[in-house]
Design a protein around this motif. Sequence first.
Motif, mmCIF file in Angstrom:
data_model
loop_
_atom_site.group_PDB
_atom_site.id
_atom_site.type_symbol
_atom_site.label_atom_id
_atom_site.label_comp_id
_atom_site.label_asym_id
_atom_site.label_seq_id
_atom_site.Cartn_x
_atom_site.Cartn_y
_atom_site.Cartn_z
ATOM 1 N N SER A 234 0.846 -1.190 0.000
ATOM 2 C CA SER A 234 0.000 0.000 0.000
ATOM 3 C C SER A 234 0.880 1.238 0.000
ATOM 4 C CB SER A 234 -0.925 0.004 1.222
ATOM 5 O OG SER A 234 -0.168 0.091 2.396
ATOM 6 N N ILE A 235 0.340 2.324 -0.525
ATOM 7 C CA ILE A 235 1.096 3.572 -0.533
ATOM 8 C C ILE A 235 0.823 4.324 0.760
ATOM 9 C CG2 ILE A 235 1.171 3.826 -3.040
ATOM 10 C CD1 ILE A 235 -1.192 5.765 -2.820
ATOM 11 N N SER A 236 1.830 5.001 1.237
ATOM 12 C CA SER A 236 1.641 5.868 2.399
ATOM 13 C C SER A 236 2.606 7.033 2.260
ATOM 14 C CB SER A 236 1.874 5.121 3.707
ATOM 15 O OG SER A 236 3.188 4.650 3.783
ATOM 16 N N TYR A 237 2.101 8.212 2.504
ATOM 17 C CA TYR A 237 2.889 9.428 2.383
ATOM 18 C C TYR A 237 2.793 10.226 3.675
ATOM 19 C CZ TYR A 237 3.304 8.756 -2.628
ATOM 20 O OH TYR A 237 3.605 8.259 -3.864
ATOM 21 N N PRO A 238 3.890 10.285 4.420
ATOM 22 C CA PRO A 238 3.898 11.197 5.566
ATOM 23 C C PRO A 238 3.885 12.633 5.073
ATOM 24 C CG PRO A 238 5.733 9.631 5.667
ATOM 25 C CD PRO A 238 5.096 9.496 4.336
ATOM 26 N N GLY A 239 3.377 13.534 5.874
ATOM 27 C CA GLY A 239 3.279 14.931 5.482
ATOM 28 C C GLY A 239 4.621 15.566 5.180
ATOM 29 N N TYR A 240 5.657 15.208 5.952
ATOM 30 C CA TYR A 240 6.962 15.816 5.715
ATOM 31 C C TYR A 240 7.544 15.426 4.362
ATOM 32 C CZ TYR A 240 8.987 11.346 7.171
ATOM 33 O OH TYR A 240 9.310 10.022 7.267
ATOM 34 N N LYS A 241 7.185 14.244 3.835
ATOM 35 C CA LYS A 241 7.650 13.869 2.492
ATOM 36 C C LYS A 241 6.964 14.724 1.431
ATOM 37 C CE LYS A 241 9.214 9.129 2.894
ATOM 38 N NZ LYS A 241 8.999 7.743 2.457
ATOM 39 N N LEU A 242 5.738 15.118 1.685
ATOM 40 C CA LEU A 242 5.034 15.975 0.732
ATOM 41 C C LEU A 242 5.647 17.367 0.691
ATOM 42 C CD1 LEU A 242 1.357 15.022 1.589
ATOM 43 C CD2 LEU A 242 2.656 14.353 -0.427
ATOM 44 N N ILE A 243 6.102 17.841 1.841
ATOM 45 C CA ILE A 243 6.677 19.184 1.915
ATOM 46 C C ILE A 243 7.976 19.265 1.123
ATOM 47 C CG2 ILE A 243 7.668 20.922 3.446
ATOM 48 C CD1 ILE A 243 5.934 19.749 5.666
ATOM 49 N N PHE A 244 8.829 18.265 1.296
ATOM 50 C CA PHE A 244 10.174 18.327 0.748
ATOM 51 C C PHE A 244 10.340 17.538 -0.537
ATOM 52 C CE2 PHE A 244 10.655 18.805 5.420
ATOM 53 C CZ PHE A 244 10.967 20.150 5.397
ATOM 54 N N ASN A 245 9.251 17.149 -1.183
ATOM 55 C CA ASN A 245 9.315 16.397 -2.426
ATOM 56 C C ASN A 245 9.081 17.349 -3.589
ATOM 57 O OD1 ASN A 245 9.038 14.661 -4.573
ATOM 58 N ND2 ASN A 245 7.703 13.227 -3.493
ATOM 59 N N GLY A 246 10.028 17.448 -4.493
ATOM 60 C CA GLY A 246 9.912 18.364 -5.627
ATOM 61 C C GLY A 246 8.856 17.942 -6.633
ATOM 62 N N ASP A 247 8.397 16.698 -6.572
ATOM 63 C CA ASP A 247 7.377 16.234 -7.507
ATOM 64 C C ASP A 247 6.001 16.814 -7.200
ATOM 65 O OD1 ASP A 247 9.275 14.700 -8.778
ATOM 66 O OD2 ASP A 247 8.779 12.879 -7.653
ATOM 67 N N TYR A 248 5.794 17.194 -5.968
ATOM 68 C CA TYR A 248 4.485 17.681 -5.551
ATOM 69 C C TYR A 248 4.614 19.088 -4.986
ATOM 70 C CZ TYR A 248 3.561 12.727 -5.910
ATOM 71 O OH TYR A 248 3.467 11.450 -6.366
ATOM 72 N N LEU A 249 4.520 20.089 -5.829
ATOM 73 C CA LEU A 249 4.634 21.473 -5.391
ATOM 74 C C LEU A 249 3.515 21.845 -4.427
ATOM 75 C CD1 LEU A 249 6.015 24.211 -5.575
ATOM 76 C CD2 LEU A 249 4.562 24.745 -7.513
ATOM 77 N N LEU A 250 2.352 21.249 -4.622
ATOM 78 C CA LEU A 250 1.242 21.536 -3.716
ATOM 79 C C LEU A 250 1.568 21.110 -2.293
ATOM 80 C CD1 LEU A 250 -1.866 20.464 -5.844
ATOM 81 C CD2 LEU A 250 -0.918 22.741 -5.520
ATOM 82 N N GLY A 251 2.350 20.049 -2.138
ATOM 83 C CA GLY A 251 2.764 19.611 -0.811
ATOM 84 C C GLY A 251 3.599 20.666 -0.102
ATOM 85 N N THR A 252 4.455 21.348 -0.848
ATOM 86 C CA THR A 252 5.262 22.421 -0.264
ATOM 87 C C THR A 252 4.361 23.548 0.223
ATOM 88 O OG1 THR A 252 7.024 21.863 -1.805
ATOM 89 C CG2 THR A 252 7.178 23.986 -0.711
ATOM 90 N N LEU A 253 3.307 23.805 -0.492
ATOM 91 C CA LEU A 253 2.390 24.875 -0.105
ATOM 92 C C LEU A 253 1.598 24.530 1.157
ATOM 93 C CD1 LEU A 253 1.180 26.002 -3.619
ATOM 94 C CD2 LEU A 253 2.825 27.124 -2.130
ATOM 95 N N PHE A 254 1.578 23.236 1.539
ATOM 96 C CA PHE A 254 0.904 22.850 2.781
ATOM 97 C C PHE A 254 1.568 23.467 4.004
ATOM 98 C CE2 PHE A 254 -1.067 18.659 1.140
ATOM 99 C CZ PHE A 254 -2.235 19.321 0.843
ATOM 100 N N ILE A 255 2.832 23.795 3.917
ATOM 101 C CA ILE A 255 3.492 24.445 5.047
ATOM 102 C C ILE A 255 3.607 25.952 4.825
ATOM 103 C CG2 ILE A 255 5.912 24.208 4.343
ATOM 104 C CD1 ILE A 255 6.336 23.295 7.352
ATOM 105 N N VAL A 256 3.670 26.378 3.570
ATOM 106 C CA VAL A 256 3.811 27.804 3.266
ATOM 107 C C VAL A 256 2.524 28.559 3.590
ATOM 108 C CG1 VAL A 256 4.162 29.468 1.402
ATOM 109 C CG2 VAL A 256 5.609 27.444 1.541
ATOM 110 N N VAL A 257 1.393 28.033 3.193
ATOM 111 C CA VAL A 257 0.118 28.738 3.390
ATOM 112 C C VAL A 257 -0.216 28.920 4.876
ATOM 113 C CG1 VAL A 257 -2.365 28.644 2.965
ATOM 114 C CG2 VAL A 257 -0.772 28.159 1.117
ATOM 115 N N PRO A 258 -0.117 27.878 5.732
ATOM 116 C CA PRO A 258 -0.351 28.137 7.157
ATOM 117 C C PRO A 258 0.665 29.115 7.759
ATOM 118 C CG PRO A 258 -0.480 25.793 6.728
ATOM 119 C CD PRO A 258 0.004 26.436 5.476
#
Length: 160
Positions: free
Chosen positions: A44-68
């Motif tokens: 199964s796939i699992s993505y911790p939030g910190y991987k979304l922040i620092f992953n260049g493939d998902y720019l929206l993940g980086t915005l999860f920390i920038v917007v708050p």
Amino acid sequence: MENKNEFLTKSLHNLDVIGAIIMIISLFVGNFYAGDPGGGYMYSISYPGYKLIFNGDYLLGTLFIVVPAVILVVGRIQGLKQYESLLKFGLPFVTMIFLFVLKGQLADTGNVGGAASFAIGAWIFLVGNVLALIGGAASFFKFDVEEKVNEITKGKKGSK
């Protein structure tokens, strides 16, 4: 009793800040998304939030920390003071949209039509997002959240 009321008053007047802090913390608590990649794979796939922040493939993940973070600092930046209530009201909508769009992007990573769902981190993020949205709406539409809560609680006490 007075300390309790003072704490409640401060909390209700700072819902946007509390929500933004919860959103940032949720990125580091458990998995953010989980699911089945599809195609009969045995993992199964699992993505911790910190991987979304620092992953260049998902720019929206980086915005999860920038917007708050912007929600937290917008009141302290002189040039943004005039837009503070608009940003605090609008940015939680943006992050909510990002939350669902990124879920769809991650579900498509298996290229075989897999599915992704919210894990505990995303649910906590969503709670923080709703709190920030309520606080931002109160600021934008200029209504007192404490007054509304008092009206609701008085109505419930009167009905008992």
